[in-house]
Design a protein around this motif. Structure first.
Motif, PDB file in Angstrom:
ATOM      1  N   UNK A 297     -73.700 -47.312-100.389  1.00 50.02           N
ATOM      2  CA  UNK A 297     -74.110 -47.074 -99.005  1.00 50.02           C
ATOM      3  C   UNK A 297     -74.444 -45.612 -98.752  1.00 50.02           C
ATOM      4  N   UNK A 298     -75.287 -45.396 -97.753  1.00 52.35           N
ATOM      5  CA  UNK A 298     -75.692 -44.045 -97.369  1.00 52.35           C
ATOM      6  C   UNK A 298     -75.727 -43.968 -95.850  1.00 52.35           C
ATOM      7  N   UNK A 299     -75.359 -42.807 -95.323  1.00 54.90           N
ATOM      8  CA  UNK A 299     -75.389 -42.583 -93.873  1.00 54.90           C
ATOM      9  C   UNK A 299     -76.675 -41.877 -93.476  1.00 54.90           C
ATOM     10  N   UNK A 300     -77.197 -42.255 -92.328  1.00 50.02           N
ATOM     11  CA  UNK A 300     -78.442 -41.702 -91.810  1.00 50.02           C
ATOM     12  C   UNK A 300     -78.167 -41.188 -90.403  1.00 50.02           C
ATOM     13  N   UNK A 301     -78.511 -39.934 -90.133  1.00 48.97           N
ATOM     14  CA  UNK A 301     -78.255 -39.349 -88.821  1.00 48.97           C
ATOM     15  C   UNK A 301     -79.530 -38.923 -88.094  1.00 48.97           C
ATOM     16  N   UNK A 302     -80.619 -38.739 -88.810  1.00 52.67           N
ATOM     17  CA  UNK A 302     -81.876 -38.339 -88.189  1.00 52.67           C
ATOM     18  C   UNK A 302     -82.340 -39.438 -87.228  1.00 52.67           C
ATOM     19  N   UNK A 303     -82.657 -39.114 -85.968  1.00 55.25           N
ATOM     20  CA  UNK A 303     -83.036 -40.149 -84.991  1.00 55.25           C
ATOM     21  C   UNK A 303     -84.203 -41.030 -85.430  1.00 55.25           C
ATOM     22  N   UNK A 304     -85.231 -40.444 -86.052  1.00 55.44           N
ATOM     23  CA  UNK A 304     -86.367 -41.247 -86.525  1.00 55.44           C
ATOM     24  C   UNK A 304     -85.924 -42.218 -87.620  1.00 55.44           C
ATOM     25  N   UNK A 305     -85.074 -41.742 -88.526  1.00 57.28           N
ATOM     26  CA  UNK A 305     -84.607 -42.596 -89.607  1.00 57.28           C
ATOM     27  C   UNK A 305     -83.659 -43.681 -89.094  1.00 57.28           C
ATOM     28  N   UNK A 306     -82.876 -43.372 -88.066  1.00 50.49           N
ATOM     29  CA  UNK A 306     -82.011 -44.393 -87.461  1.00 50.49           C
ATOM     30  C   UNK A 306     -82.878 -45.494 -86.848  1.00 50.49           C
ATOM     31  N   UNK A 307     -84.009 -45.123 -86.237  1.00 51.49           N
ATOM     32  CA  UNK A 307     -84.938 -46.135 -85.712  1.00 51.49           C
ATOM     33  C   UNK A 307     -85.499 -46.983 -86.845  1.00 51.49           C
ATOM     34  N   UNK A 308     -85.832 -46.358 -87.977  1.00 46.60           N
ATOM     35  CA  UNK A 308     -86.310 -47.123 -89.139  1.00 46.60           C
ATOM     36  C   UNK A 308     -85.244 -48.116 -89.596  1.00 46.60           C
ATOM     37  N   UNK A 309     -84.003 -47.646 -89.659  1.00 47.74           N
ATOM     38  CA  UNK A 309     -82.898 -48.532 -90.051  1.00 47.74           C
ATOM     39  C   UNK A 309     -82.809 -49.692 -89.069  1.00 47.74           C
ATOM     40  N   UNK A 310     -82.951 -49.419 -87.785  1.00 48.71           N
ATOM     41  CA  UNK A 310     -82.875 -50.462 -86.765  1.00 48.71           C
ATOM     42  C   UNK A 310     -83.945 -51.533 -86.986  1.00 48.71           C
TER      43      UNK A 310
END
Length: 91
Positions: A15-28
């Motif tokens: 697993x990896x954590x993502x904090x960048x807002x654009x990348x969090x939207x991609x994850x969503x």
């Protein structure tokens, strides 16, 4: 673009954590389409410039791997990630 982000995910240890807002939207988007398994959490903001959401990508699903295979031979991304003590990684 969520699919290029999915391609990046295949080149990091999950697993990896993502904090960048654009990348969090991609994850969503990838989570909603069933291409990955992930958890998105809301954080208590510590300052006005800190993102209030973070995502943890757990794995790429079989559908996600099939989508990566459809993309063909895409060169691996050059962007790296940061690894912290106790095995935590941040993209």
């Amino acid at each position: 673009m969520p699919l290029s982000f999915l391609n990046r995910l295949q080149h990091v240890q999950l697993p990896v954590r993502v904090a960048n807002p654009d990348e969090v939207r991609h994850v969503s988007v990838l989570l909603a389409t069933g291409l990955i398994e992930a958890e998105i959490t809301t954080l208590k903001p510590t300052s006005p410039y800190v993102s209030s959401r973070m995502a943890t990508v757990i794995r790429i699903t079989d559908d996600g791997r099939a989508e990566i295979a459809k993309m063909g031979d895409v060169p691996p991304p050059t962007r790296t990630f940061v690894q912290f003590n106790r095995g935590l990684r941040l993209m």
